[in-house]
Design an enzyme around this catalytic site. Structure first.
Site, PDB file in Angstrom:
ATOM      1  N   GLY A   1      81.490  34.016  43.966  1.00  0.00           N
ATOM      2  CA  GLY A   1      81.233  35.450  44.006  1.00  0.00           C
ATOM      3  C   GLY A   1      79.739  35.712  43.988  1.00  0.00           C
ATOM      4  O   GLY A   1      78.969  34.947  43.399  1.00  0.00           O
TER       5      GLY A   1
ATOM      6  N   HIS B   1      94.147  22.456  -4.736  1.00  0.00           N
ATOM      7  CA  HIS B   1      93.672  21.134  -5.150  1.00  0.00           C
ATOM      8  C   HIS B   1      94.714  20.087  -4.785  1.00  0.00           C
ATOM      9  O   HIS B   1      95.899  20.323  -5.007  1.00  0.00           O
ATOM     10  CB  HIS B   1      93.441  21.109  -6.664  1.00  0.00           C
ATOM     11  CG  HIS B   1      93.067  19.749  -7.167  1.00  0.00           C
ATOM     12  ND1 HIS B   1      91.814  19.217  -6.959  1.00  0.00           N
ATOM     13  CD2 HIS B   1      93.780  18.801  -7.828  1.00  0.00           C
ATOM     14  CE1 HIS B   1      91.768  18.002  -7.498  1.00  0.00           C
ATOM     15  NE2 HIS B   1      92.949  17.725  -8.028  1.00  0.00           N
TER      16      HIS B   1
HETATM   17  P1  FAD Z   1      81.084  28.539  31.695  1.00  0.00           P
HETATM   18  O1  FAD Z   1      82.053  27.908  30.795  1.00  0.00           O
HETATM   19  O2  FAD Z   1      79.974  27.691  32.210  1.00  0.00           O
HETATM   20  O3  FAD Z   1      81.915  29.125  32.908  1.00  0.00           O
HETATM   21  C1  FAD Z   1      81.341  29.702  34.013  1.00  0.00           C
HETATM   22  C2  FAD Z   1      82.210  29.439  35.223  1.00  0.00           C
HETATM   23  O4  FAD Z   1      81.745  30.231  36.300  1.00  0.00           O
HETATM   24  C3  FAD Z   1      82.178  28.000  35.707  1.00  0.00           C
HETATM   25  O5  FAD Z   1      83.478  27.566  35.994  1.00  0.00           O
HETATM   26  C4  FAD Z   1      81.346  28.065  36.984  1.00  0.00           C
HETATM   27  O6  FAD Z   1      81.679  27.038  37.897  1.00  0.00           O
HETATM   28  C5  FAD Z   1      81.717  29.441  37.474  1.00  0.00           C
HETATM   29  N1  FAD Z   1      80.724  30.048  38.373  1.00  0.00           N
HETATM   30  C6  FAD Z   1      79.371  30.009  38.287  1.00  0.00           C
HETATM   31  N2  FAD Z   1      78.809  30.741  39.259  1.00  0.00           N
HETATM   32  C7  FAD Z   1      79.834  31.267  39.987  1.00  0.00           C
HETATM   33  C8  FAD Z   1      79.909  32.117  41.116  1.00  0.00           C
HETATM   34  N3  FAD Z   1      78.792  32.586  41.682  1.00  0.00           N
HETATM   35  N4  FAD Z   1      81.120  32.434  41.589  1.00  0.00           N
HETATM   36  C9  FAD Z   1      82.261  31.964  41.010  1.00  0.00           C
HETATM   37  N5  FAD Z   1      82.243  31.166  39.924  1.00  0.00           N
HETATM   38  C10 FAD Z   1      81.052  30.829  39.435  1.00  0.00           C
HETATM   39  N6  FAD Z   1      80.696  25.154  23.044  1.00  0.00           N
HETATM   40  C11 FAD Z   1      81.428  25.313  21.929  1.00  0.00           C
HETATM   41  O7  FAD Z   1      81.524  26.442  21.425  1.00  0.00           O
HETATM   42  N7  FAD Z   1      82.075  24.269  21.340  1.00  0.00           N
HETATM   43  C12 FAD Z   1      82.007  23.012  21.840  1.00  0.00           C
HETATM   44  O8  FAD Z   1      82.597  22.086  21.296  1.00  0.00           O
HETATM   45  C13 FAD Z   1      81.233  22.804  23.006  1.00  0.00           C
HETATM   46  N8  FAD Z   1      81.140  21.579  23.544  1.00  0.00           N
HETATM   47  C14 FAD Z   1      80.414  21.401  24.692  1.00  0.00           C
HETATM   48  C15 FAD Z   1      80.316  20.117  25.219  1.00  0.00           C
HETATM   49  C16 FAD Z   1      79.594  19.914  26.383  1.00  0.00           C
HETATM   50  C17 FAD Z   1      79.496  18.515  26.944  1.00  0.00           C
HETATM   51  C18 FAD Z   1      78.987  21.014  27.045  1.00  0.00           C
HETATM   52  C19 FAD Z   1      78.239  20.815  28.340  1.00  0.00           C
HETATM   53  C20 FAD Z   1      79.068  22.289  26.525  1.00  0.00           C
HETATM   54  C21 FAD Z   1      79.774  22.498  25.333  1.00  0.00           C
HETATM   55  N9  FAD Z   1      79.875  23.753  24.753  1.00  0.00           N
HETATM   56  C22 FAD Z   1      80.591  23.920  23.593  1.00  0.00           C
HETATM   57  C23 FAD Z   1      79.229  24.929  25.346  1.00  0.00           C
HETATM   58  C24 FAD Z   1      80.276  25.735  26.135  1.00  0.00           C
HETATM   59  O9  FAD Z   1      80.839  24.912  27.127  1.00  0.00           O
HETATM   60  C25 FAD Z   1      79.624  26.949  26.769  1.00  0.00           C
HETATM   61  O10 FAD Z   1      78.931  27.696  25.807  1.00  0.00           O
HETATM   62  C26 FAD Z   1      80.687  27.835  27.406  1.00  0.00           C
HETATM   63  O11 FAD Z   1      81.405  27.120  28.384  1.00  0.00           O
HETATM   64  C27 FAD Z   1      80.059  29.071  28.039  1.00  0.00           C
HETATM   65  O12 FAD Z   1      81.059  29.844  28.613  1.00  0.00           O
HETATM   66  P2  FAD Z   1      80.784  30.793  29.863  1.00  0.00           P
HETATM   67  O13 FAD Z   1      82.071  31.458  30.152  1.00  0.00           O
HETATM   68  O14 FAD Z   1      79.584  31.602  29.617  1.00  0.00           O
HETATM   69  O15 FAD Z   1      80.388  29.810  31.055  1.00  0.00           O
END
Ligand code: FAD
Ligand code: NAD
Length: 474
Positions: free
Chosen positions: A122, A451
C-alpha cells in the site's frame, strides 16, 4: 474497482491487525493491507512480530531452553538423561508450525470480523487515497475516511557490514540457521543479540557479542544489568563492550570482522555474523510526495501524542513512529487510535509499558531506571529482594536474580519495578497493574501473595521499600 472505507490500514503487524479488528468491532468498514507472504506464497499477516520476531524467537528460546535444562539442570533434580541429541530441523519445523497456525488464525479472525484483507503493498497518496498493489492482481486505488499507517520497522545495516542473507544475517537469517554455527559473531549486545545469541549458544555455538557501548544494557537499570551480566558470563556468552566494528568481509565461507576497542584494532573470524544494532521505521516507499505526511529526520512518521500525523485523518502507530519498538505498544496504540476515531476516549499510557528480554534469567521492567530517577532529582526509596530467598525459586532450581522496586519517598507511589529472574515476563504484569492503578509499595505489601510462588519476591521487595521484608535482613 475503487472503494471507500471508514478505515484503511497499511501494515498487518500487531499494530495494524489489532487496529483492524477493533475498528471492525466498532462497526467500521475496514481494509487491511499487508505485503508479507510465507514460504508457500500464502499471505502471512502478523508482521515482524509473528513471522520473524517475537513468536519464532520465543519458540526457539523455549526449545533451546529445554535442551539446556536437560544437559545442565536435570541431574540436580535426580534425573539422569543419557544420549541427548538435538534435531535443529525439527526445532525449526515446530517454530514454523507455530507461526503458520497463528497466520491462519489471523486470516480466520479477519473473515469473522468482515475485514477486507489485501495481500500486497500500500502507498498513501494525497487526500487519504491509498494505491494498492496486490500480489496477485492489478493496482487499484481506494479511499479511506481515515488511514492508519502501521508499516513497522526493518533492521539497520551498518556501514561496511552488508547483509548477504547467508553469512552476514539479520533476525530473519538468525531464525533459520539449519545448524549451529561453530562460531557466531553478533554485532550489538541489545535485545535481539542477547535473545538470539542465547538460542545459538544453547544449541552449541561459541557466541561472541561485539557491543559498541562501554555500558552493558544501557537502557536497563544498572543493578539489574550487572546481575544479568554475571549470569550471562556463567553461560559463557562472550560479551565484549566498547567494541566498535569497522567492517566485515566474507572469505572462503567465513566472515572476517574488524573492530576496535580501548586496546586497539582486532580481527575475528566467524562462521556467521548476526547484525542486531537496532531497527528503523519502514517508511521507504510508503508515502507519495504529496501525501501530506511528515517524516522525522530518522525517517519515522511524525505523530503527536494521539498518533495523528501532519495529514488530516491520517494516523501512525507501532514501530513506524516514536516510542518503544514493542508489539504490545503497537497493538494498544492501534486500539487507542481506532477508539479515538470512533469518538471514544482512546488512550495509551506510555509510562506503564512493560519491557521484557527473554534471556535466562529473564529481564523485565516497567518505569524508569534508578539512574533516570536520580537524573530527574526524584526522591525515592528502594526495596530489593533476591529469588534465592524464595522457596519456589529454590525448589524450581531457578533462583538467580532479584526484584527491585522504587517508590516515591513522600507518597510511596510505585515509580518503577525491575526484575531479573525466572518468569520475570509474567511477574511484571502485577507491577504494571499496580502502577496503572497508582498503587503504592504498601498496597502491594498488604496484598496476600500465594506461597510458595515467585510472586512472593515482588511482595517482599514491596515490604523492603519500608525496610520490613520478612525473609531477608533489612
Ligand atoms: P510490524 O510487525 O513490523 O508489521 C508491519 C507489517 O507491515 C509487516 O508485515 C510489513 O511487511 C508490512 N508492510 C510494511 N510496509 C508496507 C506497505 N507499504 N504495504 C503493505 N504492507 C507493508 N516485541 C515484543 O513486544 N516482544 C518480543 O518478544 C519481541 N521480540 C522480537 C524479536 C525480534 C527478532 C524482532 C526483530 C522484534 C521483536 N519485537 C518484540 C518487536 C516487535 O516485533 C515489533 O515491535 C512489532 O512487530 C511492531 O509492530 P508493527 O505492527 O508496528 O510492525
Ligand atoms: P537494541 O537497540 O536493543 O540493541 C542494539 C545494540 O547494538 C545496542 O546495545 C547498541 O549500543 C548496539 N550497537 C549499535 N550500533 C553498533 C555498532 N555499530 N557496533 C556495535 N554495537 C552497536 O536493538 P536490537 O537488538 O536490534 O532490537 C531492535 C528492537 O527490537 C529493540 O529495541 C526492541 O524494541 C525490539 N525487540 C524487542 C524484543 C523484546 O521485546 N523481547 C526482542 C527483540 C527485539
Amino acid at each position: 474497482m475503487a472503494d471507500k472505507y471508514d478505515v484503511i490500514i497499511i501494515g498487518g503487524g500487531p499494530g495494524g491487525y489489532v487496529a483492524a479488528i477493533r475498528a471492525a468491532q466498532l462497526d467500521m468498514k475496514v481494509l487491511l493491507i499487508d505485503d508479507r507472504q510465507g514460504e508457500d506464497g500464502k499471505p502471512a499477516p502478523g508482521g515482524t512480530c509473528l513471522n520473524v520476531g517475537c513468536v519464532p524467537s520465543k519458540a526457539l528460546l523455549d526449545s533451546s531452553k529445554h535442551l539446556h535444562h536437560i544437559q545442565h539442570d536435570y541431574k540436580a533434580h535426580g534425573i539422569n538423561v543419557e544420549k541427548v541429541s538435538m534435531d535443529i530441523g525439527q526445532m525449526l519445523k515446530r517454530k514454523q508450525g507455530v507461526v503458520k497456525q497463528l497466520n491462519s488464525g489471523l486470516m480466520q479472525l479477519f473473515k469473522a470480523n468482515k475485514i477486507e484483507f489485501i495481500n500486497g503493498r500500500g502507498k498513501l497518496l494525497a487526500d487519504r487515497k491509498v494505491e494498492v498493489s496486490p500480489n496477485d492482481r492489478d493496482k487499484v486505488t481506494h479511499t479511506g475516511e481515515h488511514v492508519i499507517l502501521a508499516a513497522g520497522s526493518v533492521p539497520i545495516e551498518i556501514p561496511g557490514v552488508k547483509f548477504d542473507g547467508e553469512h552476514i544475517i539479520d533476525n530473519v537469517g538468525a531464525l533459520e540457521l539449519e545448524k549451529a554455527p561453530e562460531r557466531l559473531g553478533v554485532i550489538g549486545a541489545g535485545v535481539i543479540g542477547l535473545e538470539l545469541g542465547s538460542v545459538w549458544k544453547r544449541l552449541g555455538s561459541e557466541v561472541v557479542l561485539l557491543e559498541a557501548m562501554d555500558t552493558f544494557l544501557a537502557a536497563v537499570d544498572p543493578d539489574i544489568a550487572k546481575a544479568s551480566a554475571r549470569e550471562f558470563k556463567k553461560q559463557k556468552l562472550d560479551i565484549r563492550l566498547g567494541s566498535k566494528v569497522s567492517g566485515a568481509k566474507v572469505k572462503d565461507g567465513k566472515v572476517e570482522v574488524t573492530y576496535e576497542d580501548a586496546k586497539g584494532e582486532h580481527s575475528e573470524t566467524f562462521d556467521r555474523l548476526l547484525v542486531s544494532v537496532g531497527r528503523k521505521a519502514a517508511s521507504d516507499g510508503l508515502l507519495a510526495e504529496d501525501s501530506g505526511v511528515k517524516l522525522t529526520d530518522r525517517g519515522q512518521v511524525e505523530v503527536d501524542e494521539q498518533s495523528r500525523t501532519s495529514a488530516d485523518n491520517v494516523w501512525g502507530i507501532g514501530d513506524l513512529v516514536r516510542g518503544p519498538m514493542l508489539a504490545h505498544k503497537a497493538s494498544e496504540e492501534g486500539v487507542a487510535v481506532v477508539e479515538t476515531i470512533a469518538g471514544q476516549a482512546g488512550h495509551l499510557n506510555m509510562d506503564t509499558i512493560p519491557w521484557v528480554i527473554y534471556t535466562d534469567p529473564e529481564i523485565a521492567w516497567v518505569g524508569p531506571t534508578e539512574s533516570e530517577l536520580k537524573e530527574k532529582g526524584v526522591d525515592y526509596r528502594v526495596g530489593t529482594f533476591p529469588f534465592a530467598a524464595t522457596g519456589r525459586g529454590l525448589a524450581m532450581g531457578e533462583a538467580a536474580g532479584m526484584v527491585k522496586m522504587m517508590a516515591d519517598a513522600e507518597t510511596d507511589r510505585i515509580l518503577a519495578v525491575h526484575i531479573v529472574g525466572p518468569q520475570a515476563s509474567e511477574l511484571i504484569g502485577e507491577c504494571v497493574v499496580a502502577m496503572e492503578f497508582a498503587g503504592s509499595s504498601e498496597d502491594l505489601a498488604r496484598i496476600v501473595h500465594a506461597h510458595p510462588t515467585l510472586s512472593e519476591a515482588i511482595h517482599e521487595a514491596a515490604l523492603a521499600v519500608d525496610k520490613r521484608a520478612i525473609h531477608k535482613a533489612n
